[in-house]
Design an enzyme around this catalytic site. Structure first.
Site, short mmCIF file in Angstrom:
data_model
loop_
_atom_site.label_atom_id
_atom_site.label_comp_id
_atom_site.label_asym_id
_atom_site.label_seq_id
_atom_site.Cartn_x
_atom_site.Cartn_y
_atom_site.Cartn_z
N GLY A 1 0.33 44.14 -21.05
CA GLY A 1 1.05 43.84 -19.80
C GLY A 1 2.41 44.51 -19.78
N ARG B 1 -4.97 48.30 -20.83
CA ARG B 1 -5.66 47.62 -21.92
C ARG B 1 -6.89 48.47 -22.21
NH1 ARG B 1 -3.76 43.03 -18.68
NH2 ARG B 1 -2.06 42.07 -19.84
N CYS B 2 -7.18 48.69 -23.47
CA CYS B 2 -8.22 49.66 -23.82
C CYS B 2 -9.16 49.08 -24.86
CB CYS B 2 -7.54 50.93 -24.35
SG CYS B 2 -8.69 52.15 -24.99
N ASP C 1 1.43 41.54 -29.52
CA ASP C 1 0.65 41.44 -30.76
C ASP C 1 -0.61 42.31 -30.75
OD1 ASP C 1 2.24 39.77 -32.21
OD2 ASP C 1 1.25 37.93 -31.56
N THR D 1 7.01 42.11 -24.03
CA THR D 1 6.13 41.23 -23.26
C THR D 1 6.98 40.13 -22.63
OG1 THR D 1 4.45 39.48 -23.38
CG2 THR D 1 5.50 40.06 -25.44
N ASP E 1 6.10 37.26 -22.16
CA ASP E 1 5.67 35.95 -22.62
C ASP E 1 6.46 35.38 -23.80
OD1 ASP E 1 3.71 35.92 -20.73
OD2 ASP E 1 2.08 36.49 -22.07
N ASP F 1 5.87 35.71 -26.77
CA ASP F 1 4.93 35.12 -27.74
C ASP F 1 4.63 36.03 -28.93
OD1 ASP F 1 3.57 37.00 -26.27
OD2 ASP F 1 1.75 35.81 -26.04
N ARG G 1 -0.44 32.68 -20.28
CA ARG G 1 -1.81 32.19 -20.43
C ARG G 1 -1.92 31.32 -21.66
NH1 ARG G 1 -5.49 37.10 -19.46
NH2 ARG G 1 -4.45 37.09 -17.45
P1 ADP Z 1 -0.40 42.79 -25.91
O1 ADP Z 1 -0.06 44.01 -26.65
O2 ADP Z 1 0.57 42.46 -24.81
O3 ADP Z 1 -0.70 41.61 -26.82
P2 ADP Z 1 -3.25 43.05 -25.43
O4 ADP Z 1 -3.63 41.94 -26.33
O5 ADP Z 1 -3.93 43.18 -24.12
O6 ADP Z 1 -1.72 43.07 -25.07
O7 ADP Z 1 -3.46 44.40 -26.28
C1 ADP Z 1 -3.14 45.64 -25.72
C2 ADP Z 1 -4.10 46.67 -26.24
O8 ADP Z 1 -3.93 46.81 -27.66
C3 ADP Z 1 -5.58 46.37 -26.09
O9 ADP Z 1 -6.07 46.66 -24.81
C4 ADP Z 1 -6.19 47.27 -27.13
O10 ADP Z 1 -6.26 48.60 -26.65
C5 ADP Z 1 -5.16 47.22 -28.24
N1 ADP Z 1 -5.61 46.24 -29.24
C6 ADP Z 1 -5.65 44.90 -29.11
N2 ADP Z 1 -6.20 44.33 -30.20
C7 ADP Z 1 -6.52 45.34 -31.04
C8 ADP Z 1 -7.13 45.41 -32.33
N3 ADP Z 1 -7.53 44.33 -33.00
N4 ADP Z 1 -7.29 46.64 -32.89
C9 ADP Z 1 -6.90 47.75 -32.24
N5 ADP Z 1 -6.33 47.74 -31.02
C10 ADP Z 1 -6.14 46.57 -30.42
O1 F6P Z 2 1.18 39.32 -21.10
C1 F6P Z 2 1.91 39.11 -19.95
C2 F6P Z 2 1.09 38.44 -18.89
O2 F6P Z 2 1.82 38.53 -17.69
C3 F6P Z 2 0.72 37.00 -19.16
O3 F6P Z 2 1.75 36.08 -18.92
C4 F6P Z 2 -0.44 36.83 -18.24
O4 F6P Z 2 -1.29 35.80 -18.70
C5 F6P Z 2 -1.12 38.15 -18.26
O5 F6P Z 2 -0.15 39.09 -18.69
C6 F6P Z 2 -1.68 38.56 -16.93
O6 F6P Z 2 -2.31 39.79 -17.07
P1 F6P Z 2 -2.91 40.63 -15.86
O7 F6P Z 2 -1.93 41.69 -15.58
O8 F6P Z 2 -4.16 41.18 -16.41
O9 F6P Z 2 -3.11 39.73 -14.69
#
Ligand code: ADP
Ligand code: F6P
Length: 324
Positions: free
Chosen positions: A15, A76-77, A107, A129, A131, A133, A175
């Site tokens: 995000g 997100r990938c 994370d 982020t 959040d 978090d 979330r």
């Molecule tokens: P954030 O970085 O805000 O926590 P996401 O959890 O959506 O957001 O993760 C962002 C992107 O990081 C994912 O779409 C994916 O491409 C990559 N990612 C997440 N988890 C993993 C993982 N276990 N190993 C490798 N890449 C990951």
């Molecule tokens: O990670 C930031 C965040 O805005 C969260 O607070 C929320 O749950 C989520 O992303 C929403 O993601 P999307 O852009 O997919 O609606």
């Protein structure tokens, strides 16, 4: 130095968050100041796998410090969560001469960064982020802007809620994490604050509280509800049916992720972005920049991902005592 980097890549992932641009700017300009080349990878790991890679210079980051969103776009990938995707990502970095990489995200993004480090690309994470978090850091880029945006919106809803003597259920983002709800709940003087980490689904207790504040003559009742609990429209309907108090729901949604970053977000983003480049220049890899106990520090990604954090119990207790 065995690990010396010559070309630093930068990407934003997950995000978006206000202040990501300030972090990109800091990465680019610090890298240039250290005599490195810089490449921007657009659309996070998705863009890496699609080789959506651009050269960046000091001018590429002009006039962005005050802008929300991310000029590099984000995504997100799913493919990058597979070992084949990660290997391809590392090969593509090498193909483009990227031997150091700064990943700005949460994370999930750091897990990807860790995989790239293990595949030989020196990689550093920067927490971005709204959040808040990310357990290893007291601060994540974007949180301050998001809570201020939400706070201003909630103040406005409160005005009309009071005029109409209504209850308002206001849903804020988060979330899995209730930090935005807790901070705005306290800062906006909400009567009820529902956090995913603490809410026990006892809606009857919320309804009873509304009856009590109504009896005491309160002209409004603000319920801050975190996205992770959700169902704000349903909750509003049930509250109105049970209490007879006219009730409206408002979901603040993605407005919380946009807008010009606050001074605090620009400052933390600038220092963290620069710090990440300096770690790379010192030959470090597989680390996350953090702000802990009043200092900018760094942790190994393993250590950072193993940390946990929860809503501060004292702050939660205070929030309950103030919400009357
Ligand atoms: P954030 O970085 O805000 O926590 P996401 O959890 O959506 O957001 O993760 C962002 C992107 O990081 C994912 O779409 C994916 O491409 C990559 N990612 C997440 N988890 C993993 C993982 N276990 N190993 C490798 N890449 C990951
Ligand atoms: O990670 C930031 C965040 O805005 C969260 O607070 C929320 O749950 C989520 O992303 C929403 O993601 P999307 O852009 O997919 O609606």
């Amino acid at each position: 130095m065995a690990n010396e980097v010559n070309t630093i890549g930068v990407l934003t992932s997950g995000g978006d968050a206000p202040g990501m641009n300030a972090a990109i700017r800091a990465v680019v300009r610090t890298a240039i100041a250290r005599g490195k080349k810089v490449k921007g990878i657009r659309r996070g790991y998705q863009g890496l796998l699609e080789e959506d890679i651009i050269d960046m210079d000091a001018h590429s980051v002009s006039d962005i410090i005050q802008r929300g969103g991310t000029i590099l776009y984000t995504a997100r990938c799913e493919d990058f969560t597979t070992s084949q995707g990660q290997q391809r990502g590392a090969d593509i970095c090498r193909k483009h001469g990227i031997d150091g990489l700064v990943v700005i995200g949460g994370d999930g993004s750091f897990q990807g960064a860790q995989k790239l480090s293990h595949l030989g690309i020196n990689t550093i994470g920067v927490p971005g982020t709204i959040d808040l978090d990310v357990a290893c850091t007291d601060y994540t880029i974007g949180f301050d802007t998001a809570v201020n945006t939400a706070m201003e919106a909630i103040d406005k809803i409160r005005d009309t809620s009071t005029s109409h003597e209504r209850c308002s259920v206001i849903e804020v983002m988060g979330r899995r994490a209730g930090y935005i709800a807790l901070w705005t709940g306290i800062a906006n003087g909400a009567e009820d604050i529902l956090l995913p980490e603490r809410y026990d689904n006892n809606e009857e207790a919320v309804i009873e509280h509304i009856r009590q504040t109504r009896q005491r003559g309160k002209k409004h009742h603000i319920v801050i509800n975190a996205e992770g609990i959700g169902d704000s429209y349903g909750m509003a309907t049930r509250i109105e049916e049970a209490t007879g108090m006219e009730t409206r729901a408002a979901i603040l949604g993605h407005m919380q992720r946009g807008g010009s970053p606050t001074c605090k977000d620009r400052m933390y983003a600038s220092i963290m972005g620069a710090y990440a480049v300096d770690l790379l220049c010192e030959g470090k890899s597989d680390r996350v920049v953090a702000y802990a106990n009043g200092e900018y520090v760094d942790y190994s990604i393993d250590e950072a991902l193993a940390m946990t954090k929860d809503i501060d119990e004292y702050q939660f207790e205070v929030s309950k005592n103030l919400a009357r």
